[in-house]
Design an enzyme around this catalytic site. Structure first.
Site, PDB file in Angstrom:
ATOM      1  N   HIS A 124       0.803  -1.226   0.000  1.00  0.00           N
ATOM      2  CA  HIS A 124       0.000   0.000   0.000  1.00  0.00           C
ATOM      3  C   HIS A 124       0.835   1.275   0.000  1.00  0.00           C
ATOM      4  O   HIS A 124       0.294   2.359  -0.221  1.00  0.00           O
ATOM      5  CB  HIS A 124      -0.916   0.030   1.223  1.00  0.00           C
ATOM      6  CG  HIS A 124      -1.894  -1.086   1.271  1.00  0.00           C
ATOM      7  ND1 HIS A 124      -3.057  -1.094   0.529  1.00  0.00           N
ATOM      8  CD2 HIS A 124      -1.889  -2.254   1.962  1.00  0.00           C
ATOM      9  CE1 HIS A 124      -3.729  -2.214   0.771  1.00  0.00           C
ATOM     10  NE2 HIS A 124      -3.031  -2.924   1.634  1.00  0.00           N
ATOM     11  N   HIS A 143       2.208 -10.225  11.718  1.00  0.00           N
ATOM     12  CA  HIS A 143       0.928 -10.740  11.234  1.00  0.00           C
ATOM     13  C   HIS A 143       0.757 -12.248  11.437  1.00  0.00           C
ATOM     14  O   HIS A 143      -0.355 -12.724  11.664  1.00  0.00           O
ATOM     15  CB  HIS A 143       0.763 -10.424   9.738  1.00  0.00           C
ATOM     16  CG  HIS A 143       0.304  -9.031   9.467  1.00  0.00           C
ATOM     17  ND1 HIS A 143       1.152  -7.945   9.538  1.00  0.00           N
ATOM     18  CD2 HIS A 143      -0.917  -8.542   9.124  1.00  0.00           C
ATOM     19  CE1 HIS A 143       0.474  -6.841   9.243  1.00  0.00           C
ATOM     20  NE2 HIS A 143      -0.775  -7.184   8.992  1.00  0.00           N
ATOM     21  N   GLY A 198      -1.888  -2.906   7.960  1.00  0.00           N
ATOM     22  CA  GLY A 198      -0.771  -3.165   7.065  1.00  0.00           C
ATOM     23  C   GLY A 198       0.488  -3.454   7.857  1.00  0.00           C
ATOM     24  O   GLY A 198       0.453  -3.651   9.080  1.00  0.00           O
ATOM     25  N   ASP A 247       2.399  -6.200   2.348  1.00  0.00           N
ATOM     26  CA  ASP A 247       1.262  -5.430   2.858  1.00  0.00           C
ATOM     27  C   ASP A 247       1.761  -4.118   3.479  1.00  0.00           C
ATOM     28  O   ASP A 247       1.158  -3.586   4.407  1.00  0.00           O
ATOM     29  CB  ASP A 247       0.453  -6.241   3.881  1.00  0.00           C
ATOM     30  CG  ASP A 247      -0.968  -5.711   4.065  1.00  0.00           C
ATOM     31  OD1 ASP A 247      -1.414  -4.911   3.225  1.00  0.00           O
ATOM     32  OD2 ASP A 247      -1.629  -6.066   5.059  1.00  0.00           O
TER      33      ASP A 247
END
Length: 375
Positions: free
Chosen positions: A61, A252, A310, A275
């Site tokens: 992103h 994550h 993210g 991400d």
């Protein structure tokens, strides 16, 4: 300018294994691989180094204080430069959930930048990843609930028109009304990725059978792998042509889950992604993702309520993290190079080192795994 030869390196050849080879390239294309190549007007000595294909990130992103959803060329240029400097030579900007017209404006800007940028020290944009807005509000993560929409073929066609055909990947919750119609209608030109979803096994498998072939950030923002209903994870495991993204930022997904994923899916279906958002490569502080305030502290970025927003790691860091977590180097490299290119249909040009493909290389210290040179 003539041809260039990379000599004396251990080359990750054709996405399979490391071999002592020389590489010749000219005009951006690999022309030969072999031992003791003597041609070439320019020589790059790669002694003590590994030569990898340039990395490919199909889900990111932003970075270096810039957001791909900002809708401006300057931000895209900063991100492309940052990616290149950190070994990522190919990427798909991931667009967050926004109102319909704003998504059109964002993808149009990305498409225009991708077609106009001719700088050699920038990562190429291979396509666009729409991570929203066809998501389940109960698994929206850091996406804005008020902008989430039901899957709609006509909206997607309009966005693809605005993007001049550059939308390669669309995240979709398969249990939503209209999802299967989108997949079956547009699956020949777009890769659909299941994610941000509450789908059970049967709903996920139905979407894969309809043509979906990708999973967005495995384990995150989806129903857990339960022994009585394995959900999206189990449906993907049962589908040999389905790729699965994995964020190896150390936040994550736990190291044990990373190792389990490679055992379950094999190293030819795992797609490492970052991400990453705009706080990547930046100091701790306040940033923005999808129009929401995000706080970066150390190795993570979160909304004010604690939701992960993210990551703050680039793809090269994620690949090295995977190795530190116990994944063989060859498997980690494949998952960050060839597999992502295969997952969006560009592996005929990118993702591995063989004659006829793009001359995208990453020269890495073989002991420290630090980046020495990006070509």
């Amino acid at each position: 300018m003539g041809s260039t030869v990379l000599k004396n390196g251990l080359v990750f050849a054709e996405g399979e294994s490391f071999r002592r080879l020389d590489i010749e390239y000219e005009n951006g294309v690999i022309t030969a691989l072999g031992k003791d190549l003597t041609g070439g007007e320019n020589v790059v000595d790669c002694s003590g180094c590994l030569v990898l294909p340039g990395l490919a990130d199909v889900h990111m992103h932003g970075a270096c204080g810039a957001d791909v959803s900002g809708g401006d060329r300057r931000s895209l240029d900063r991100i492309s430069q940052y990616e290149f400097e950190n070994g990522i030579t190919l990427f798909c900007p991931a667009v967050m959930t926004f109102p319909q017209q704003k998504i059109s404006d964002i993808v149009s800007c990305i498409s225009e930048y991708a077609s106009d940028c001719e700088k050699t020290d920038r990562a190429l944009i291979a396509g666009i990843h729409l991570e929203g807005p066809f998501l389940n509000v109960r698994k929206c993560g850091a996406q804005k609930k008020e902008y989430i929409q039901m899957p709609d073929v006509h909206k997607l066609e309009k966005w693809q028109q605005a993007a001049k055909g550059m939308i390669k990947l669309v995240t979709i919750a398969p249990e939503l009304p209209g999802a299967l119609e989108c997949i079956s209608s547009l699956g020949d030109s777009i890769h659909f990725s299941l994610g941000h979803s509450c789908a059970d096994y049967s709903a996920a498998k139905a979407a894969i059978d309809a043509g979906a072939d990708h999973i967005t950030h495995l384990f995150n923002a989806m129903t857990p792998f339960h022994h009585r209903d394995t959900g999206v994870v189990g449906a993907a495991a049962d589908s040999e042509d389905c790729f699965v993204e994995l964020i190896c930022d150390g936040v994550h997904v736990s190291p044990a889950a990373v190792r389990a994923a490679f055992k379950l899916f094999g190293d030819r279906r795992i797609v490492l992604v970052s991400d990453s958002m705009e706080a990547t490569g930046m100091p701790d502080g306040e940033y923005v993702l999808g129009g929401q305030r995000v706080l970066k502290k150390g190795s993570s970025a979160r909304l004010e309520d604690g939701t992960l927003a993210g990551s703050v790691s680039d793809l090269y860091e994620c690949m090295v993290n995977a190795v530190k977590m116990g994944i063989p180097l060859e498997s980690a490299v494949r998952a960050a190079t060839l597999n992502p290119c295969r997952s969006i249909g560009v592996s005929h040009r990118f993702g591995s080192i063989c004659a006829g493909k793009a001359a995208h290389f990453l020269v890495v210290d073989k002991n420290e795994l630090s980046v020495r040179k990006v070509i």
